[in-house]
Design an enzyme around this catalytic site. Structure first.
Site, PDB file in Angstrom:
ATOM      1  N   LYS A 128       0.831  -1.205   0.000  1.00 47.50           N
ATOM      2  CA  LYS A 128       0.000   0.000   0.000  1.00 47.50           C
ATOM      3  C   LYS A 128       0.866   1.256   0.000  1.00 47.50           C
ATOM      4  CE  LYS A 128      -4.385  -1.303  -0.011  1.00 47.50           C
ATOM      5  NZ  LYS A 128      -4.125  -2.653  -0.530  1.00 47.50           N
ATOM      6  N   LYS A 208      -6.323 -12.291 -10.551  1.00 50.18           N
ATOM      7  CA  LYS A 208      -7.343 -12.614  -9.557  1.00 50.18           C
ATOM      8  C   LYS A 208      -8.541 -11.679  -9.708  1.00 50.18           C
ATOM      9  CE  LYS A 208      -7.553 -12.694  -4.606  1.00 50.18           C
ATOM     10  NZ  LYS A 208      -6.905 -12.445  -3.340  1.00 50.18           N
ATOM     11  N   LYS A 211     -12.343  -6.092  -7.625  1.00 48.74           N
ATOM     12  CA  LYS A 211     -13.053  -4.887  -8.042  1.00 48.74           C
ATOM     13  C   LYS A 211     -12.101  -3.861  -8.649  1.00 48.74           C
ATOM     14  CE  LYS A 211     -17.374  -3.258  -6.696  1.00 48.74           C
ATOM     15  NZ  LYS A 211     -18.381  -3.119  -5.663  1.00 48.74           N
TER      16      LYS A 211
END
Ligand code: TRP
Length: 346
Positions: A128, A208, A211
């Protein structure tokens, strides 16, 4: 699953206690096939064997910048899908993390037993931080400590999660151990419950389903929408012509048939191998199978949607129930740290 069903009894005369399972998801809105096959389906089944706790990790979602206006609709949409899929708030404790703010106090106490170096090494933190270099905030570094608080607050025995969460579970165990050795035995060490789960690939067949990649198939989409999405799926790239033999084991559409057409998939696979069927046909069949599989849940969701307050009532009632054990655990942790009782007894 029997081995893990009943907790060890310290008092042989006490009735057997079911092991407590806890898991959470960030509010990402409507669930897709990856969410369903990878987690939700498993959660629903666990309710038969464990004392289950499922929550929406809304505090966690704030660690990255998102539109504040999108959070409540995402919570509502996700929980509607949970309930439609069979998460049963009568049997399981279902709540919204931020309606149980006790978790933030435990997070603070646990942070005192968490060396900074442990957090800087967590893979999700490093990812992140790389992805959003302009927003490396304190909450992001503390993400796993908050997750440890989620797990340790209800004194969960098992945490069903995907492999990607293994480092967080390990860290939770380490934090529990460090807290216990520094302040006294308060927390049991939870274990990950890594069930065999299919890795669901997206419509691109390459990555994978997620969203953020825009490659999802919504589990409770309308049959028409499912058909439209499935028809865009990338199939067997090693089969340039319809007359060439196919490789179902490398085809994402065939892979999904394995789950959604359990008693026909071998025949479908064989048809592909022998070039008796083409991709379009196989996709059409898959779209139908998916739509059929989710039909009862789609109906249930439509019923639930007619009263959206239900979601918020469920989440608040679950938090109220959770508050019982939350206060007990916090009282133990405060006592161990040497703080006075909170004096908010009910
Ligand atoms: N980090 C988890 C995820 O992204 C969500 C989560 C937060 C969680 N707290 C948890 C999962 C506690 C299991 C237990 O999927």
């Amino acid at each position: 699953m029997t081995e893990t069903e009943v907790a060890t009894r310290h008092d042989p005369a006490a009735p057997p206690r079911r092991l407590r399972v806890l898991s959470g998801m960030q509010p990402t809105g409507r669930m897709h096939l990856g969410n369903y096959l990878g987690a939700l389906r498993n959660w629903v089944g666990l309710q038969d064997h464990y004392d289950c706790v499922f929550f929406v990790a809304d505090y966690h979602s704030l660690t990255i910048a998102l539109d504040p206006g999108s959070i409540r609709p995402a919570i509502q949409d996700m929980v509607l899908d949970w309930l439609a899929a069979g998460i049963d708030p009568e049997r399981s404790t279902v709540y919204l993390q931020s309606l149980l703010p006790e978790v933030t106090e435990l997070h603070l106490l646990l942070s005192m037993a968490t060396p900074l170096g442990w957090l800087e090494r967590v893979p999700s933190y490093k990812e992140k931080a790389e992805q959003f270099p302009e927003n490396i905030n304190y909450g992001l570094l503390g993400y796993p400590v908050l997750q440890a608080a989620d797990i340790l607050l209800p004194r969960a025995d098992r945490v069903p999660v995907g492999e990607d969460q293994a480092p967080h579970i390990e860290l939770t165990r380490e934090i529990a151990r460090r807290f216990n050795s520094r302040f006294g035995q308060v927390f049991p060490e939870p274990q990950g419950l890594f069930t065999e789960m299919p890795r669901v690939m997206g419509t691109d067949g390459l990555t994978k389903m997620s969203k953020s990649r825009g490659n999802t198939i919504g589990m409770l989409d309308s049959p028409e929408q499912i058909r439209r999405t499935v028809m865009t799926m990338v199939t067997d790239v090693e089969r340039p012509r319809r007359s060439d033999p196919g490789h179902p084991e490398h085809c994402n559409v065939c892979g999904l048939h394995r789950f959604f057409s359990p008693d026909r998939f071998e025949e479908i696979w064989q048809g592909e191998r022998e070039a008796r069927t083409g991709c379009v046909e196989v996709k059409r069949g898959l779209a139908e199978a998916i739509a059929r599989y989710f039909a009862p849940m789609r109906e249930r969701r439509a019923e639930l949607e007619s009263n959206p307050d239900t979601v918020w009532e469920v989440l608040a009632a679950g938090a109220e129930r959770a508050r019982g054990w939350a206060r007990e655990t916090l009282a133990m942790a405060r006592e161990a740290c040497g703080l006075p009782p909170a004096g908010r007894h009910r």
